[in-house]
Design a protein around this motif. Structure first.
Motif, PDB file in Angstrom:
ATOM      1  N   ARG A 170       0.848  -1.199   0.000  1.00  0.00           N
ATOM      2  CA  ARG A 170       0.000   0.000   0.000  1.00  0.00           C
ATOM      3  C   ARG A 170       0.881   1.247   0.000  1.00  0.00           C
ATOM      4  O   ARG A 170       0.642   2.190  -0.747  1.00  0.00           O
ATOM      5  CB  ARG A 170      -0.919  -0.039   1.224  1.00  0.00           C
ATOM      6  CG  ARG A 170      -2.094   0.898   1.131  1.00  0.00           C
ATOM      7  CD  ARG A 170      -3.141   0.624   2.215  1.00  0.00           C
ATOM      8  NE  ARG A 170      -3.856  -0.625   2.039  1.00  0.00           N
ATOM      9  CZ  ARG A 170      -3.776  -1.682   2.849  1.00  0.00           C
ATOM     10  NH1 ARG A 170      -3.018  -1.657   3.924  1.00  0.00           N
ATOM     11  NH2 ARG A 170      -4.456  -2.773   2.596  1.00  0.00           N
ATOM     12  N   GLU A 171       1.915   1.234   0.841  1.00  0.00           N
ATOM     13  CA  GLU A 171       2.841   2.388   0.875  1.00  0.00           C
ATOM     14  C   GLU A 171       3.560   2.538  -0.470  1.00  0.00           C
ATOM     15  O   GLU A 171       3.710   3.637  -1.001  1.00  0.00           O
ATOM     16  CB  GLU A 171       3.917   2.171   1.962  1.00  0.00           C
ATOM     17  CG  GLU A 171       3.403   2.180   3.399  1.00  0.00           C
ATOM     18  CD  GLU A 171       4.362   1.467   4.373  1.00  0.00           C
ATOM     19  OE1 GLU A 171       3.907   1.191   5.495  1.00  0.00           O
ATOM     20  OE2 GLU A 171       5.534   1.189   4.015  1.00  0.00           O
ATOM     21  N   GLN A 172       4.005   1.417  -1.011  1.00  0.00           N
ATOM     22  CA  GLN A 172       4.752   1.473  -2.280  1.00  0.00           C
ATOM     23  C   GLN A 172       3.856   1.941  -3.419  1.00  0.00           C
ATOM     24  O   GLN A 172       4.309   2.671  -4.311  1.00  0.00           O
ATOM     25  CB  GLN A 172       5.342   0.089  -2.582  1.00  0.00           C
ATOM     26  CG  GLN A 172       6.456  -0.280  -1.614  1.00  0.00           C
ATOM     27  CD  GLN A 172       6.963  -1.697  -1.783  1.00  0.00           C
ATOM     28  OE1 GLN A 172       6.192  -2.626  -2.083  1.00  0.00           O
ATOM     29  NE2 GLN A 172       8.250  -1.894  -1.577  1.00  0.00           N
ATOM     30  N   ALA A 173       2.568   1.550  -3.382  1.00  0.00           N
ATOM     31  CA  ALA A 173       1.627   1.999  -4.416  1.00  0.00           C
ATOM     32  C   ALA A 173       1.442   3.511  -4.335  1.00  0.00           C
ATOM     33  O   ALA A 173       1.311   4.199  -5.362  1.00  0.00           O
ATOM     34  CB  ALA A 173       0.290   1.285  -4.254  1.00  0.00           C
ATOM     35  N   GLY A 174       1.443   4.053  -3.096  1.00  0.00           N
ATOM     36  CA  GLY A 174       1.309   5.503  -2.931  1.00  0.00           C
ATOM     37  C   GLY A 174       2.473   6.250  -3.566  1.00  0.00           C
ATOM     38  O   GLY A 174       2.282   7.267  -4.248  1.00  0.00           O
ATOM     39  N   VAL A 175       3.668   5.731  -3.364  1.00  0.00           N
ATOM     40  CA  VAL A 175       4.857   6.371  -3.966  1.00  0.00           C
ATOM     41  C   VAL A 175       4.766   6.282  -5.491  1.00  0.00           C
ATOM     42  O   VAL A 175       4.978   7.267  -6.204  1.00  0.00           O
ATOM     43  CB  VAL A 175       6.147   5.683  -3.456  1.00  0.00           C
ATOM     44  CG1 VAL A 175       7.369   6.221  -4.187  1.00  0.00           C
ATOM     45  CG2 VAL A 175       6.287   5.861  -1.943  1.00  0.00           C
ATOM     46  N   ALA A 176       4.416   5.100  -6.001  1.00  0.00           N
ATOM     47  CA  ALA A 176       4.355   4.924  -7.458  1.00  0.00           C
ATOM     48  C   ALA A 176       3.289   5.825  -8.062  1.00  0.00           C
ATOM     49  O   ALA A 176       3.498   6.426  -9.130  1.00  0.00           O
ATOM     50  CB  ALA A 176       4.075   3.454  -7.786  1.00  0.00           C
ATOM     51  N   SER A 177       2.143   5.975  -7.388  1.00  0.00           N
ATOM     52  CA  SER A 177       1.090   6.788  -7.996  1.00  0.00           C
ATOM     53  C   SER A 177       1.464   8.265  -7.991  1.00  0.00           C
ATOM     54  O   SER A 177       1.089   9.006  -8.896  1.00  0.00           O
ATOM     55  CB  SER A 177      -0.269   6.518  -7.350  1.00  0.00           C
ATOM     56  OG  SER A 177      -0.445   7.315  -6.229  1.00  0.00           O
ATOM     57  N   ALA A 178       2.257   8.703  -7.014  1.00  0.00           N
ATOM     58  CA  ALA A 178       2.703  10.108  -7.028  1.00  0.00           C
ATOM     59  C   ALA A 178       3.831  10.334  -8.039  1.00  0.00           C
ATOM     60  O   ALA A 178       3.977  11.427  -8.588  1.00  0.00           O
ATOM     61  CB  ALA A 178       3.174  10.502  -5.623  1.00  0.00           C
ATOM     62  N   LEU A 179       4.609   9.300  -8.300  1.00  0.00           N
ATOM     63  CA  LEU A 179       5.713   9.451  -9.257  1.00  0.00           C
ATOM     64  C   LEU A 179       5.213   9.373 -10.706  1.00  0.00           C
ATOM     65  O   LEU A 179       5.743  10.061 -11.595  1.00  0.00           O
ATOM     66  CB  LEU A 179       6.756   8.341  -9.005  1.00  0.00           C
ATOM     67  CG  LEU A 179       8.008   8.377  -9.875  1.00  0.00           C
ATOM     68  CD1 LEU A 179       8.820   9.661  -9.643  1.00  0.00           C
ATOM     69  CD2 LEU A 179       8.884   7.151  -9.623  1.00  0.00           C
ATOM     70  N   LEU A 180       4.188   8.566 -10.928  1.00  0.00           N
ATOM     71  CA  LEU A 180       3.729   8.282 -12.299  1.00  0.00           C
ATOM     72  C   LEU A 180       3.475   9.535 -13.150  1.00  0.00           C
ATOM     73  O   LEU A 180       3.918   9.592 -14.307  1.00  0.00           O
ATOM     74  CB  LEU A 180       2.495   7.371 -12.239  1.00  0.00           C
ATOM     75  CG  LEU A 180       1.908   6.898 -13.564  1.00  0.00           C
ATOM     76  CD1 LEU A 180       2.933   6.171 -14.414  1.00  0.00           C
ATOM     77  CD2 LEU A 180       0.702   5.989 -13.297  1.00  0.00           C
ATOM     78  N   PRO A 181       2.799  10.576 -12.618  1.00  0.00           N
ATOM     79  CA  PRO A 181       2.567  11.759 -13.474  1.00  0.00           C
ATOM     80  C   PRO A 181       3.832  12.559 -13.769  1.00  0.00           C
ATOM     81  O   PRO A 181       3.813  13.470 -14.600  1.00  0.00           O
ATOM     82  CB  PRO A 181       1.604  12.616 -12.634  1.00  0.00           C
ATOM     83  CG  PRO A 181       1.175  11.776 -11.496  1.00  0.00           C
ATOM     84  CD  PRO A 181       2.160  10.685 -11.309  1.00  0.00           C
ATOM     85  N   GLN A 182       4.931  12.227 -13.101  1.00  0.00           N
ATOM     86  CA  GLN A 182       6.161  13.020 -13.257  1.00  0.00           C
ATOM     87  C   GLN A 182       7.161  12.373 -14.200  1.00  0.00           C
ATOM     88  O   GLN A 182       8.256  12.908 -14.414  1.00  0.00           O
ATOM     89  CB  GLN A 182       6.824  13.219 -11.884  1.00  0.00           C
ATOM     90  CG  GLN A 182       5.875  13.843 -10.867  1.00  0.00           C
ATOM     91  CD  GLN A 182       6.603  14.170  -9.577  1.00  0.00           C
ATOM     92  OE1 GLN A 182       7.612  14.876  -9.587  1.00  0.00           O
ATOM     93  NE2 GLN A 182       6.100  13.661  -8.466  1.00  0.00           N
ATOM     94  N   VAL A 183       6.860  11.181 -14.706  1.00  0.00           N
ATOM     95  CA  VAL A 183       7.811  10.458 -15.559  1.00  0.00           C
ATOM     96  C   VAL A 183       7.120  10.046 -16.854  1.00  0.00           C
ATOM     97  O   VAL A 183       5.899  10.165 -16.989  1.00  0.00           O
ATOM     98  CB  VAL A 183       8.367   9.203 -14.831  1.00  0.00           C
ATOM     99  CG1 VAL A 183       9.157   9.593 -13.595  1.00  0.00           C
ATOM    100  CG2 VAL A 183       7.242   8.228 -14.451  1.00  0.00           C
TER     101      VAL A 183
END
Ligand code: IPD
Ligand code: CA
Length: 272
Positions: A170-183
């Protein structure tokens, strides 16, 4: 007294072991890919071939290098007296292997006086064999590798991985979802060892992950670094179980700083 070590010999052994174990798991997949046990959680699986591959690697090392130490994902742990310790992952990407996805690898690293000095990662499904010796560059089937020189995070293709524990995911999904729009985009391909080799080959601009074990990243981390990538942890730490970020040197600072903003400082993850 320790006998001097020839790193080219270690590389030669690592290559032959990775090819031998690779052949074993590729040809044994039809009979040996069923799940036979679970480890940290019900989705952290072991197949008969994980164990057979580690048994092969440990037996060969015992025969060829009896004074060396060994650490393996499936439980191998032997102290040595030579200053060399082998760190092996008999199948990295076990879930892909279980499902018949042709994206898994054997990872073999040799540490010399606790410094990873040789790394080999082999995908037996496509025949790719990545290797590196510290200070000697990174190679794929005889071709020298260079990591990406991408400079814009918004153009970067980044991979990551997730652990086996639901809260951690769940924590890792939060990081990935915040990074996704930036890459440019994210990939989750299922083998950290191969992800790091893709960074080495410039097929990915970067990879980040938390919760990896030494057998997941020892060989691939050296291969990525020898291809010119920076391989570090967050906030000045060395790459390790707490965090690993590997990326071409131009994109690395921005990727690191974005990840440091998304992943709170704190105690190391205890769960997978
Ligand atoms: C796993 C893979 C995966 C990574 C996990 C590892 P395994 O290793 O490398 O890509 O995200 O953290 O545990 O279980 O397939 O050997
Ligand atoms: Ca692994």
């Amino acid at each position: 007294m320790q006998v001097p070590v020839d790193v080219e010999d270690l590389l030669d052994i690592a290559r032959r072991l990775a090819l031998g174990a690779g052949e074993l798991i590729r040809t044994g997949r039809v009979q040996g890919a069923e799940q036979i046990a679970v480890k940290s959680t019900p989705t952290d699986v072991v197949t008969a071939m994980d164990r057979a591959s580690e048994t092969f690697l440990v037996a060969e090392l015992g025969r060829q290098r009896p004074d060396d130490g060994v650490l393996g994902e499936e439980g191998a742990s032997r102290d040595g007296t030579s200053g060399v310790r082998w760190v092996v992952d008999p199948i990295d990407g076990t879930v892909n292997y279980l499902y018949g996805l042709p994206w898994y690898a054997v990872s073999v690293a040799a540490e010399l006086n606790e410094i990873v000095t040789v790394g080999v990662v082999h995908n037996p499904e496509n025949g790719e064999l990545f290797c590196a010796v510290r200070g000697g560059g990174a190679w794929l089937n005889g071709r020298r590798l260079h990591c990406s020189d991408e400079a814009a995070l918004g153009q970067a293709l980044i991979s990551t991985g997730f652990g086996y524990d639901a809260d951690r995911r769940r924590e890792q999904a939060g990081v990935a979802s915040a990074l996704l729009p930036q890459v440019r985009d994210l990939r989750r391909m299922g083998s950290a060892a191969l992800d790091l080799c893709q960074v080495a080959a410039g097929r990915l601009d970067g990879h980040y992950e938390q919760g990896l074990w030494p057998w997941d990243y020892a060989a691939g981390g050296l291969i990525a670094a020898e291809a010119g990538a920076r391989v570090e942890g967050l906030r000045g730490a060395p790459a390790g179980r707490d965090s690993l970020v590997a990326a071409g040197p131009r994109i690395f600072p921005e990727l690191l700083s974005v990840l440091e903003g998304l992943i709170p400082a704190g105690p190391p993850p205890q769960r997978q």
